[in-house]
Design a protein around this motif. Structure first.
Motif, PDB file in Angstrom:
ATOM      1  N   SER A 105     136.313   7.465  65.986  1.00 18.49           N
ATOM      2  CA  SER A 105     135.754   6.123  65.830  1.00 18.49           C
ATOM      3  C   SER A 105     135.569   5.501  67.205  1.00 18.49           C
ATOM      4  N   SER A 106     134.909   4.366  67.241  1.00 15.70           N
ATOM      5  CA  SER A 106     134.743   3.631  68.491  1.00 15.70           C
ATOM      6  C   SER A 106     136.056   2.958  68.869  1.00 15.70           C
ATOM      7  N   ILE A 107     136.226   2.677  70.161  1.00 17.52           N
ATOM      8  CA  ILE A 107     137.428   1.999  70.635  1.00 17.52           C
ATOM      9  C   ILE A 107     137.282   0.481  70.506  1.00 17.52           C
ATOM     10  N   TYR A 108     136.034   0.023  70.368  1.00 22.67           N
ATOM     11  CA  TYR A 108     135.749  -1.410  70.238  1.00 22.67           C
ATOM     12  C   TYR A 108     134.453  -1.547  69.465  1.00 22.67           C
ATOM     13  N   ASP A 109     134.417  -2.495  68.526  1.00 24.40           N
ATOM     14  CA  ASP A 109     133.201  -2.671  67.745  1.00 24.40           C
ATOM     15  C   ASP A 109     133.146  -4.084  67.166  1.00 24.40           C
ATOM     16  N   ASN A 110     132.045  -4.782  67.440  1.00 20.80           N
ATOM     17  CA  ASN A 110     131.785  -6.065  66.782  1.00 20.80           C
ATOM     18  C   ASN A 110     130.289  -6.160  66.507  1.00 20.80           C
ATOM     19  N   SER A 111     129.810  -7.337  66.168  1.00 14.12           N
ATOM     20  CA  SER A 111     128.410  -7.488  65.780  1.00 14.12           C
ATOM     21  C   SER A 111     127.447  -7.308  66.945  1.00 14.12           C
ATOM     22  N   ALA A 112     127.948  -7.399  68.169  1.00 17.64           N
ATOM     23  CA  ALA A 112     127.064  -7.334  69.336  1.00 17.64           C
ATOM     24  C   ALA A 112     127.210  -6.063  70.153  1.00 17.64           C
ATOM     25  N   LEU A 113     128.409  -5.458  70.134  1.00 16.92           N
ATOM     26  CA  LEU A 113     128.690  -4.360  71.056  1.00 16.92           C
ATOM     27  C   LEU A 113     129.605  -3.324  70.419  1.00 16.92           C
ATOM     28  N   SER A 114     129.287  -2.054  70.668  1.00 22.00           N
ATOM     29  CA  SER A 114     130.146  -0.959  70.243  1.00 22.00           C
ATOM     30  C   SER A 114     130.443  -0.094  71.462  1.00 22.00           C
ATOM     31  N   ILE A 115     131.734   0.253  71.647  1.00 20.98           N
ATOM     32  CA  ILE A 115     132.156   1.033  72.809  1.00 20.98           C
ATOM     33  C   ILE A 115     132.790   2.324  72.322  1.00 20.98           C
ATOM     34  N   SER A 116     132.247   3.444  72.801  1.00 20.18           N
ATOM     35  CA  SER A 116     132.742   4.769  72.431  1.00 20.18           C
ATOM     36  C   SER A 116     133.403   5.436  73.624  1.00 20.18           C
ATOM     37  N   TRP A 143     128.765   1.940  76.403  1.00 19.79           N
ATOM     38  CA  TRP A 143     128.658   0.573  75.912  1.00 19.79           C
ATOM     39  C   TRP A 143     127.294   0.440  75.238  1.00 19.79           C
ATOM     40  N   LYS A 144     127.300   0.324  73.906  1.00 21.75           N
ATOM     41  CA  LYS A 144     126.071   0.289  73.124  1.00 21.75           C
ATOM     42  C   LYS A 144     125.856  -1.126  72.584  1.00 21.75           C
ATOM     43  N   TYR A 145     124.820  -1.793  73.099  1.00 17.72           N
ATOM     44  CA  TYR A 145     124.494  -3.152  72.663  1.00 17.72           C
ATOM     45  C   TYR A 145     123.595  -3.091  71.434  1.00 17.72           C
ATOM     46  N   LYS A 146     123.940  -3.864  70.416  1.00 18.74           N
ATOM     47  CA  LYS A 146     123.257  -3.781  69.132  1.00 18.74           C
ATOM     48  C   LYS A 146     122.016  -4.670  69.055  1.00 18.74           C
ATOM     49  N   SER A 147     121.938  -5.652  69.925  1.00 19.59           N
ATOM     50  CA  SER A 147     120.772  -6.539  69.931  1.00 19.59           C
ATOM     51  C   SER A 147     119.619  -5.879  70.682  1.00 19.59           C
ATOM     52  N   ASP A 148     118.395  -6.015  70.136  1.00 17.31           N
ATOM     53  CA  ASP A 148     117.222  -5.475  70.821  1.00 17.31           C
ATOM     54  C   ASP A 148     117.023  -6.135  72.176  1.00 17.31           C
ATOM     55  N   MET A 149     117.484  -7.359  72.318  1.00 10.49           N
ATOM     56  CA  MET A 149     117.324  -8.086  73.570  1.00 10.49           C
ATOM     57  C   MET A 149     118.086  -7.404  74.714  1.00 10.49           C
ATOM     58  N   PHE A 150     119.247  -6.807  74.389  1.00 10.93           N
ATOM     59  CA  PHE A 150     120.073  -6.189  75.417  1.00 10.93           C
ATOM     60  C   PHE A 150     120.119  -4.668  75.269  1.00 10.93           C
ATOM     61  N   GLY A 151     119.232  -4.105  74.453  1.00 13.20           N
ATOM     62  CA  GLY A 151     119.244  -2.674  74.199  1.00 13.20           C
ATOM     63  C   GLY A 151     119.086  -1.839  75.447  1.00 13.20           C
ATOM     64  N   ASP A 152     118.339  -2.335  76.414  1.00 16.68           N
ATOM     65  CA  ASP A 152     118.132  -1.581  77.655  1.00 16.68           C
ATOM     66  C   ASP A 152     119.415  -1.440  78.470  1.00 16.68           C
ATOM     67  N   LEU A 153     120.423  -2.259  78.177  1.00 14.34           N
ATOM     68  CA  LEU A 153     121.691  -2.184  78.910  1.00 14.34           C
ATOM     69  C   LEU A 153     122.622  -1.098  78.365  1.00 14.34           C
ATOM     70  N   THR A 154     122.283  -0.549  77.190  1.00 13.50           N
ATOM     71  CA  THR A 154     123.104   0.512  76.618  1.00 13.50           C
ATOM     72  C   THR A 154     123.103   1.732  77.525  1.00 13.50           C
ATOM     73  N   ASP A 155     124.292   2.177  77.904  1.00 15.56           N
ATOM     74  CA  ASP A 155     124.370   3.318  78.815  1.00 15.56           C
ATOM     75  C   ASP A 155     125.821   3.781  78.906  1.00 15.56           C
ATOM     76  N   TRP A 156     125.996   4.983  79.453  1.00 17.20           N
ATOM     77  CA  TRP A 156     127.328   5.469  79.785  1.00 17.20           C
ATOM     78  C   TRP A 156     127.740   4.919  81.139  1.00 17.20           C
ATOM     79  N   LYS A 157     128.990   4.570  81.277  1.00 18.10           N
ATOM     80  CA  LYS A 157     129.525   4.174  82.573  1.00 18.10           C
ATOM     81  C   LYS A 157     129.704   5.422  83.439  1.00 18.10           C
TER      82      LYS A 157
END
Length: 225
Positions: free
Chosen positions: A195-206, A38-52
């Protein structure tokens, strides 16, 4: 483009299945190790980007095989596979005291799978290795969400996102197999998504998926009886 590739997979698989020159038909089953980033595109939530955490699910496939020569074959396949991830939850009260510690649940994605792979066997031996290269298409048909609450009050915490997942995910197939006397075989596969399984302006899921299966060539099994 994705629909065109899926259509080609279906047409090729159907043509081989109807042919009078099928050399092998078999079934294989095993386990898949799945995960998502789950890759968060906002710098505010960038630290939450991680693999489950990894989820281990069940896979089963039926296939047919057309042998062009002793080194090259084509194998279409249809099957079912579970993907998803494992989630660790900690439910807190208003006083921030943990009610449940290290509670783990799985988000499970149920997929119908259509594969088309070339099979390359470099040497002829009793226990022969081979390589698989091809395309994989996962069709999402249902899912089991991570639940919070109990009974009628439980809710799925990822429902709004999973409902927007792509219904079809195209991936590659990179595999290594070992065949024993053209009767039983084992396979290890890695399926990198295109490609990603989900993608919008805030979140991309691979998606990430590995698989280990054991199979049997049914026609060879019957021939030995």
């Amino acid at each position: 483009m994705r629909k065109v590739i899926v259509l080609v997979l279906i047409l090729v698989a159907g043509s081989i299945a109807k042919a009078q020159v099928i050399d092998n038909y078999g079934i294989r089953l095993g386990v898949g190790i799945a995960n998502q980033q789950w890759k968060y595109k906002s710098d505010m939530f960038g630290d939450l980007t991680d693999w489950k955490d990894n989820y281990t699910g069940f896979s089963v496939y039926a296939n047919v095989e057309k042998q062009f020569n002793k080194f090259i074959a084509l194998r279409p396949e249809i099957g079912y596979a579970q993907k998803g991830f494992n989630e660790s939850l900690q439910i807190l009260t208003d006083e921030a005291d943990p009610v449940f510690s290290d509670t783990k649940q799985n988000l499970v994605l149920h997929n119908i799978v259509l594969n088309l792979a070339g099979k390359f066997t470099p040497i002829e031996t009793t226990f022969k290795p081979y390589l698989l290269l091809g395309l994989r298409s996962d069709f999402l048909i249902a899912y089991n969400d991570v639940q919070v609450g109990q009974g009628e009050n439980s809710i799925g915490i990822y429902k709004e996102i999973v409902d927007e997942y792509k219904s079809t995910l195209l991936s590659g197939i990179l595999g290594l197999g070992f065949d024993y006397k053209e009767l039983v075989y084992i396979e290890f596969e890695y399926c990198p998504p295109f490609s990603s399984i989900y993608d919008n302006s805030a979140l991309s899921i691979s998606d990430k998926f590995y698989e280990f299966t054991v199979g049997v060539n049914i026609n060879s099994l019957f021939a030995k009886q």
